[in-house]
Design a protein around this motif. Structure first.
Motif, PDB file in Angstrom:
ATOM      1  N   LEU A 208     -33.415 -81.198 -36.940  1.00 26.59           N
ATOM      2  CA  LEU A 208     -34.044 -81.228 -35.087  1.00 26.59           C
ATOM      3  C   LEU A 208     -32.609 -82.428 -35.040  1.00 26.59           C
ATOM      4  CD1 LEU A 208     -36.314 -81.504 -34.219  1.00 26.59           C
ATOM      5  CD2 LEU A 208     -37.300 -83.814 -34.944  1.00 26.59           C
ATOM      6  N   TYR A 209     -32.093 -81.804 -33.458  1.00 21.10           N
ATOM      7  CA  TYR A 209     -31.198 -82.367 -32.996  1.00 21.10           C
ATOM      8  C   TYR A 209     -31.669 -84.082 -32.750  1.00 21.10           C
ATOM      9  CZ  TYR A 209     -27.909 -83.411 -29.462  1.00 21.10           C
ATOM     10  OH  TYR A 209     -26.882 -83.952 -28.678  1.00 21.10           O
ATOM     11  N   LEU A 210     -32.373 -84.759 -32.919  1.00 25.27           N
ATOM     12  CA  LEU A 210     -32.491 -86.065 -32.795  1.00 25.27           C
ATOM     13  C   LEU A 210     -33.514 -85.961 -34.435  1.00 25.27           C
ATOM     14  CD1 LEU A 210     -33.555 -86.878 -28.996  1.00 25.27           C
ATOM     15  CD2 LEU A 210     -31.186 -87.395 -30.867  1.00 25.27           C
ATOM     16  N   GLU A 211     -33.006 -87.027 -35.086  1.00 19.67           N
ATOM     17  CA  GLU A 211     -33.615 -86.873 -36.495  1.00 19.67           C
ATOM     18  C   GLU A 211     -35.413 -87.202 -36.285  1.00 19.67           C
ATOM     19  OE1 GLU A 211     -32.035 -90.341 -38.440  1.00 19.67           O
ATOM     20  OE2 GLU A 211     -30.660 -88.422 -39.786  1.00 19.67           O
ATOM     21  N   ASP A 212     -35.678 -88.293 -35.262  1.00 19.31           N
ATOM     22  CA  ASP A 212     -37.495 -88.695 -35.905  1.00 19.31           C
ATOM     23  C   ASP A 212     -38.182 -88.564 -34.255  1.00 19.31           C
ATOM     24  OD1 ASP A 212     -35.947 -89.797 -33.462  1.00 19.31           O
ATOM     25  OD2 ASP A 212     -35.983 -92.035 -33.484  1.00 19.31           O
ATOM     26  N   GLN A 213     -37.480 -87.128 -32.915  1.00 25.68           N
ATOM     27  CA  GLN A 213     -37.977 -87.021 -31.343  1.00 25.68           C
ATOM     28  C   GLN A 213     -37.358 -85.544 -31.657  1.00 25.68           C
ATOM     29  OE1 GLN A 213     -36.706 -90.244 -29.229  1.00 25.68           O
ATOM     30  NE2 GLN A 213     -35.732 -88.621 -27.502  1.00 25.68           N
ATOM     31  N   ASP A 214     -38.506 -84.799 -30.086  1.00 26.76           N
ATOM     32  CA  ASP A 214     -37.820 -84.146 -29.940  1.00 26.76           C
ATOM     33  C   ASP A 214     -37.310 -84.053 -28.602  1.00 26.76           C
ATOM     34  OD1 ASP A 214     -39.465 -82.234 -31.827  1.00 26.76           O
ATOM     35  OD2 ASP A 214     -40.831 -82.208 -30.292  1.00 26.76           O
ATOM     36  N   VAL A 215     -36.415 -83.315 -27.980  1.00 30.74           N
ATOM     37  CA  VAL A 215     -35.515 -83.120 -27.088  1.00 30.74           C
ATOM     38  C   VAL A 215     -36.988 -82.664 -25.679  1.00 30.74           C
ATOM     39  CG1 VAL A 215     -33.728 -82.779 -25.376  1.00 30.74           C
ATOM     40  CG2 VAL A 215     -33.195 -82.666 -27.890  1.00 30.74           C
ATOM     41  N   PRO A 216     -37.586 -83.022 -25.110  1.00 29.10           N
ATOM     42  CA  PRO A 216     -37.930 -82.941 -23.683  1.00 29.10           C
ATOM     43  C   PRO A 216     -37.606 -81.629 -23.109  1.00 29.10           C
ATOM     44  CG  PRO A 216     -37.482 -85.027 -23.024  1.00 29.10           C
ATOM     45  CD  PRO A 216     -36.643 -84.452 -24.956  1.00 29.10           C
ATOM     46  N   ASP A 217     -38.411 -80.939 -22.968  1.00 34.67           N
ATOM     47  CA  ASP A 217     -37.957 -79.474 -22.245  1.00 34.67           C
ATOM     48  C   ASP A 217     -38.071 -79.233 -20.623  1.00 34.67           C
ATOM     49  OD1 ASP A 217     -37.008 -76.889 -20.573  1.00 34.67           O
ATOM     50  OD2 ASP A 217     -38.928 -75.880 -21.747  1.00 34.67           O
ATOM     51  N   PRO A 218     -37.315 -79.413 -19.814  1.00 37.27           N
ATOM     52  CA  PRO A 218     -37.510 -80.223 -18.903  1.00 37.27           C
ATOM     53  C   PRO A 218     -37.679 -78.702 -18.052  1.00 37.27           C
ATOM     54  CG  PRO A 218     -34.811 -79.719 -18.917  1.00 37.27           C
ATOM     55  CD  PRO A 218     -35.374 -79.378 -20.056  1.00 37.27           C
ATOM     56  N   MET A 219     -37.515 -77.361 -18.629  1.00 33.07           N
ATOM     57  CA  MET A 219     -37.854 -76.633 -17.377  1.00 33.07           C
ATOM     58  C   MET A 219     -39.454 -76.823 -16.635  1.00 33.07           C
ATOM     59  SD  MET A 219     -35.879 -74.588 -17.412  1.00 33.07           S
ATOM     60  CE  MET A 219     -36.307 -72.670 -17.222  1.00 33.07           C
ATOM     61  N   GLY A 220     -38.920 -76.583 -15.571  1.00 34.10           N
ATOM     62  CA  GLY A 220     -40.457 -76.021 -14.344  1.00 34.10           C
ATOM     63  C   GLY A 220     -40.379 -78.027 -13.680  1.00 34.10           C
ATOM     64  N   LYS A 221     -39.272 -78.659 -14.428  1.00 35.52           N
ATOM     65  CA  LYS A 221     -39.400 -79.934 -13.509  1.00 35.52           C
ATOM     66  C   LYS A 221     -38.484 -79.909 -12.412  1.00 35.52           C
ATOM     67  CE  LYS A 221     -41.937 -81.292 -18.118  1.00 35.52           C
ATOM     68  NZ  LYS A 221     -41.647 -82.073 -19.565  1.00 35.52           N
ATOM     69  N   PRO A 222     -38.905 -81.257 -12.286  1.00 37.02           N
ATOM     70  CA  PRO A 222     -37.630 -81.736 -10.855  1.00 37.02           C
ATOM     71  C   PRO A 222     -36.493 -81.602 -11.599  1.00 37.02           C
ATOM     72  CG  PRO A 222     -39.404 -82.690 -10.488  1.00 37.02           C
ATOM     73  CD  PRO A 222     -40.071 -82.311 -11.915  1.00 37.02           C
ATOM     74  N   ALA A 223     -35.684 -82.082 -10.927  1.00 32.88           N
ATOM     75  CA  ALA A 223     -34.229 -82.299 -11.113  1.00 32.88           C
ATOM     76  C   ALA A 223     -33.974 -83.318 -11.896  1.00 32.88           C
ATOM     77  CB  ALA A 223     -33.390 -82.355  -9.978  1.00 32.88           C
ATOM     78  N   ALA A 224     -34.652 -84.517 -12.138  1.00 35.22           N
ATOM     79  CA  ALA A 224     -34.429 -85.634 -12.650  1.00 35.22           C
ATOM     80  C   ALA A 224     -34.557 -85.602 -13.447  1.00 35.22           C
ATOM     81  CB  ALA A 224     -35.594 -86.960 -12.025  1.00 35.22           C
ATOM     82  N   GLY A 225     -35.579 -84.948 -14.412  1.00 33.41           N
ATOM     83  CA  GLY A 225     -36.378 -84.487 -15.529  1.00 33.41           C
ATOM     84  C   GLY A 225     -34.574 -83.689 -16.062  1.00 33.41           C
ATOM     85  N   PHE A 226     -34.241 -82.862 -15.566  1.00 36.96           N
ATOM     86  CA  PHE A 226     -32.954 -82.458 -16.427  1.00 36.96           C
ATOM     87  C   PHE A 226     -32.100 -83.318 -16.358  1.00 36.96           C
ATOM     88  CE2 PHE A 226     -35.189 -78.824 -14.783  1.00 36.96           C
ATOM     89  CZ  PHE A 226     -34.906 -77.716 -15.308  1.00 36.96           C
ATOM     90  N   ALA A 227     -31.820 -83.923 -15.577  1.00 34.76           N
ATOM     91  CA  ALA A 227     -30.649 -85.630 -16.139  1.00 34.76           C
ATOM     92  C   ALA A 227     -30.732 -86.162 -17.306  1.00 34.76           C
ATOM     93  CB  ALA A 227     -30.548 -86.266 -14.604  1.00 34.76           C
TER      94      ALA A 227
END
Length: 71
Positions: A37-56
């Motif tokens: 897992l990229y981050l040991e203790d959490q998922d990286v959130p998927d920003p698909m379908g969300k506003p640009a701020a989610g991608f940032a």
């Protein structure tokens, strides 16, 4: 038997636990140590379908976690 891309890789990083499980299925028991897992203790959130701020926000999380993998 043909090798999968996982066989050739030194390290395979999954952004979330769902993808991690799929990669373990593809790679089999031999891949357990190198599929992580990229981050040991959490998922990286998927920003698909969300506003640009989610991608940032997602990019910031990925950038912050990258120090673990870079020299």
């Amino acid at each position: 038997m043909d090798k999968t891309p996982i066989d050739w890789a030194d390290l395979v990083l999954a952004m979330d636990r769902s993808v991690l499980a799929k990669l373990h299925t593809i790679g089999g028991a031999e891949s357990t140590a190198k599929v992580q897992l990229y981050l040991e203790d959490q998922d990286v959130p998927d920003p698909m379908g969300k506003p640009a701020a989610g991608f940032a926000a997602c990019a910031a999380i990925i950038e912050a976690g990258s120090a673990r993998y870079l020299p």
